[in-house]
Write an enzyme that holds these catalytic residues in place. Structure first.
Site, PDB file in Angstrom:
ATOM      1  N   HIS A  34       2.633   3.434  -9.066  1.00  0.00           N
ATOM      2  CA  HIS A  34       2.482   1.995  -9.344  1.00  0.00           C
ATOM      3  C   HIS A  34       3.714   1.468 -10.086  1.00  0.00           C
ATOM      4  CE1 HIS A  34      -1.442   2.160  -7.712  1.00  0.00           C
ATOM      5  NE2 HIS A  34      -2.021   2.783  -8.728  1.00  0.00           N
TER       6      HIS A  34
ATOM      7  N   SER B 243     -10.492  -7.278  -5.113  1.00  0.00           N
ATOM      8  CA  SER B 243     -11.817  -7.290  -5.781  1.00  0.00           C
ATOM      9  C   SER B 243     -12.431  -5.894  -5.742  1.00  0.00           C
ATOM     10  CB  SER B 243     -12.767  -8.257  -5.077  1.00  0.00           C
ATOM     11  OG  SER B 243     -12.114  -9.316  -4.462  1.00  0.00           O
ATOM     12  N   GLU B 244     -12.035  -5.095  -4.756  1.00  0.00           N
ATOM     13  CA  GLU B 244     -12.622  -3.755  -4.583  1.00  0.00           C
ATOM     14  C   GLU B 244     -11.905  -2.690  -5.438  1.00  0.00           C
ATOM     15  OE1 GLU B 244     -11.775  -5.773  -1.859  1.00  0.00           O
ATOM     16  OE2 GLU B 244     -13.862  -6.456  -1.802  1.00  0.00           O
TER      17      GLU B 244
ATOM     18  N   ASP C 289       0.837  -1.205   0.000  1.00  0.00           N
ATOM     19  CA  ASP C 289       0.000   0.000   0.000  1.00  0.00           C
ATOM     20  C   ASP C 289       0.873   1.257   0.000  1.00  0.00           C
ATOM     21  OD1 ASP C 289      -2.302   1.489   0.015  1.00  0.00           O
ATOM     22  OD2 ASP C 289      -2.640   1.300   2.180  1.00  0.00           O
TER      23      ASP C 289
ATOM     24  N   ARG D 217      -5.016  -2.442   8.803  1.00  0.00           N
ATOM     25  CA  ARG D 217      -6.156  -3.340   8.533  1.00  0.00           C
ATOM     26  C   ARG D 217      -5.760  -4.374   7.477  1.00  0.00           C
ATOM     27  NH1 ARG D 217      -8.189   1.914   6.953  1.00  0.00           N
ATOM     28  NH2 ARG D 217      -7.597   2.255   4.787  1.00  0.00           N
ATOM     29  N   ILE D 218      -6.638  -5.354   7.290  1.00  0.00           N
ATOM     30  CA  ILE D 218      -6.351  -6.465   6.383  1.00  0.00           C
ATOM     31  C   ILE D 218      -6.989  -6.248   5.008  1.00  0.00           C
ATOM     32  CG2 ILE D 218      -6.744  -8.983   6.069  1.00  0.00           C
ATOM     33  CD1 ILE D 218      -4.457  -8.258   8.040  1.00  0.00           C
ATOM     34  N   SER D 219      -8.001  -5.386   4.923  1.00  0.00           N
ATOM     35  CA  SER D 219      -8.599  -5.013   3.629  1.00  0.00           C
ATOM     36  C   SER D 219      -8.985  -6.204   2.759  1.00  0.00           C
ATOM     37  CB  SER D 219      -7.640  -4.104   2.850  1.00  0.00           C
ATOM     38  OG  SER D 219      -7.373  -2.933   3.568  1.00  0.00           O
TER      39      SER D 219
ATOM     40  N   ASN E 108       1.342   3.411  -2.967  1.00  0.00           N
ATOM     41  CA  ASN E 108       1.884   3.881  -4.260  1.00  0.00           C
ATOM     42  C   ASN E 108       1.370   5.271  -4.615  1.00  0.00           C
ATOM     43  OD1 ASN E 108       2.960   1.353  -4.446  1.00  0.00           O
ATOM     44  ND2 ASN E 108       1.615   0.619  -6.074  1.00  0.00           N
TER      45      ASN E 108
ATOM     46  N   ARG F 237      -0.592   9.188  -9.983  1.00  0.00           N
ATOM     47  CA  ARG F 237      -0.622   7.932  -9.220  1.00  0.00           C
ATOM     48  C   ARG F 237       0.057   6.764  -9.966  1.00  0.00           C
ATOM     49  NH1 ARG F 237      -3.943   7.428  -5.062  1.00  0.00           N
ATOM     50  NH2 ARG F 237      -4.300   5.232  -5.506  1.00  0.00           N
TER      51      ARG F 237
ATOM     52  N   LEU G 248      11.156 -20.721  -4.834  1.00  0.00           N
ATOM     53  CA  LEU G 248      10.097 -19.869  -4.259  1.00  0.00           C
ATOM     54  C   LEU G 248       8.792 -20.002  -5.055  1.00  0.00           C
ATOM     55  CD1 LEU G 248       9.470 -17.331  -2.327  1.00  0.00           C
ATOM     56  CD2 LEU G 248       9.902 -15.970  -4.386  1.00  0.00           C
TER      57      LEU G 248
ATOM     58  N   ARG H 176     -11.824   1.974  -8.561  1.00  0.00           N
ATOM     59  CA  ARG H 176     -10.942   3.122  -8.836  1.00  0.00           C
ATOM     60  C   ARG H 176     -11.274   3.708 -10.210  1.00  0.00           C
ATOM     61  NH1 ARG H 176      -5.193   2.354  -5.995  1.00  0.00           N
ATOM     62  NH2 ARG H 176      -6.051   1.575  -4.063  1.00  0.00           N
TER      63      ARG H 176
HETATM   64  C1  FPP Z   1      -1.890   0.191  -3.366  1.00  0.00           C
HETATM   65  O1  FPP Z   1      -1.420   1.516  -3.339  1.00  0.00           O
HETATM   66  C2  FPP Z   1      -1.345  -0.506  -4.514  1.00  0.00           C
HETATM   67  C3  FPP Z   1      -2.081  -1.070  -5.520  1.00  0.00           C
HETATM   68  C4  FPP Z   1      -3.548  -1.100  -5.563  1.00  0.00           C
HETATM   69  C5  FPP Z   1      -1.439  -1.697  -6.677  1.00  0.00           C
HETATM   70  C6  FPP Z   1      -0.282  -2.598  -6.392  1.00  0.00           C
HETATM   71  C7  FPP Z   1       0.461  -2.757  -7.636  1.00  0.00           C
HETATM   72  C8  FPP Z   1       1.793  -2.711  -7.755  1.00  0.00           C
HETATM   73  C9  FPP Z   1       2.720  -2.625  -6.615  1.00  0.00           C
HETATM   74  C10 FPP Z   1       2.431  -2.715  -9.077  1.00  0.00           C
HETATM   75  C11 FPP Z   1       2.480  -3.949  -9.848  1.00  0.00           C
HETATM   76  C12 FPP Z   1       2.447  -5.230  -9.158  1.00  0.00           C
HETATM   77  C13 FPP Z   1       2.868  -6.393  -9.716  1.00  0.00           C
HETATM   78  C14 FPP Z   1       2.675  -7.645  -8.964  1.00  0.00           C
HETATM   79  C15 FPP Z   1       3.531  -6.444 -11.032  1.00  0.00           C
HETATM   80  P1  FPP Z   1      -2.491   2.697  -3.412  1.00  0.00           P
HETATM   81  O2  FPP Z   1      -2.646   3.076  -4.853  1.00  0.00           O
HETATM   82  O3  FPP Z   1      -3.747   2.287  -2.721  1.00  0.00           O
HETATM   83  O4  FPP Z   1      -1.743   3.827  -2.631  1.00  0.00           O
HETATM   84  P2  FPP Z   1      -2.420   4.972  -1.731  1.00  0.00           P
HETATM   85  O5  FPP Z   1      -3.024   4.289  -0.534  1.00  0.00           O
HETATM   86  O6  FPP Z   1      -1.242   5.817  -1.359  1.00  0.00           O
HETATM   87  O7  FPP Z   1      -3.412   5.677  -2.590  1.00  0.00           O
END
Ligand code: FPP
Length: 254
Positions: free
Chosen positions: A42, A71-72, A25, A199-201, A27, A38, A136, A76
């Site tokens: 990512h 799933s949620e 979490d 949280r576990i979300s 990004n 944003r 792994l 976005r």
């Molecule tokens: C949560 O951060 C992150 C995501 C919903 C996406 C996770 C994806 C990646 C790390 C990239 C690609 C992954 C793979 C496996 C190739 P957020 O956007 O909710 O951040 P925020 O809480 O700061 O808004």
């Protein structure tokens, strides 16, 4: 060292987790802090995924499970969802050969039927290519939800009951365990969540019944070996009782 010897060695080292799961979490906030959109966050998150996988390989974990898309997350904005899908395709294209060379078995957990055909094809190809690897196991949770996982398991059991293979009174913990995602892997020992939320979300629910939890404020693109080591050190200090008592507790009963 053979993979059997590696496994035996780890069983003697209970202070090291065999299976680590991560809620990646932060990004979006990371991108904002850098004055970027944003999606930039990512993209930076993919670098952290690479680092975390390298760490898991070098520490000889049995499994690493990453929550990439819940799933949620379909809720976005459409442009963010599309950019994430494109990123998954690109990441699979660029990483799968290197994962295969390092004996990593890649699997996607979640309902992939909602993804575009291109992504579904990449997923199938990557899973087949790495299927026989025994290093792994890297699970990417995509369109995954802990509740969905339990429901799909219950549906499989309902079919067995309908077909007369199973009686309702035979349904117990073991029966449900066998139909839940990742049932053939070592149990999740440690869940790490970055990004400062506690949280576990709707990530793994059934599987983390006895997992240790580690939360950090570090945003996912900044997650590195130092933070991973902090989580491992915290894990090593935990007194895992699994609802019972440790030998230390038993020895101290007067
Ligand atoms: C949560 O951060 C992150 C995501 C919903 C996406 C996770 C994806 C990646 C790390 C990239 C690609 C992954 C793979 C496996 C190739 P957020 O956007 O909710 O951040 P925020 O809480 O700061 O808004």
């Amino acid at each position: 060292m053979s993979s059997e010897n590696q496994k035996a060695k780890k069983e003697l080292q209970p202070s090291l987790p065999r299976h680590v799961a991560i809620i990646m979490d932060g990004n979006g906030r990371w991108a904002k802090n850098h004055g970027k959109l944003r999606n930039f966050g990512h993209q930076a998150g993919v670098q952290s995924v690479r680092r975390a996988v390298n760490f898991a390989v070098s520490h000889q974990f049995d499994a690493l499970t990453l929550y990439a898309f819940s799933s949620e997350n379909w809720n976005r904005p459409i442009h963010e969802v599309s950019a994430l899908m494109e990123l998954f395709v690109q990441a699979l294209d660029s990483e799968v050969k290197s994962l295969h060379r390092r004996n990593v078995r890649l699997r996607i957990i979640g309902d992939i039927s909602r993804f575009g055909i291109r992504l579904q094809e990449r997923i199938r190809y990557s899973e087949e290519l790495t299927h026989h690897n025994n290093g792994l196991t890297l699970n990417i949770a995509a369109n995954y939800g802990g509740r969905w996982d339990i429901i799909q398991g219950v549906q499989q059991i309902a079919i067995q009951v309908q077909d007369g293979i199973l009686r309702p009174d035979q349904i117990d913990e073991n029966v449900l365990c066998r139909v839940i995602c990742m049932n053939e892997l070592a149990p999740v020992d440690l869940v790490i969540r970055t990004g400062g939320e506690y949280r576990i979300s709707n990530f793994l629910l059934w599987q983390i019944a006895y997992a240790e939890l580690f939360f950090t404020d570090v945003l996912w693109p900044d997650f590195n070996d130092t933070v991973f080591n902090k989580a491992l050190n915290a894990f090593a200090r935990r007194n895992r009782r699994f609802g019972g008592m440790t030998s230390h507790d038993v020895n101290n009963i007067s």
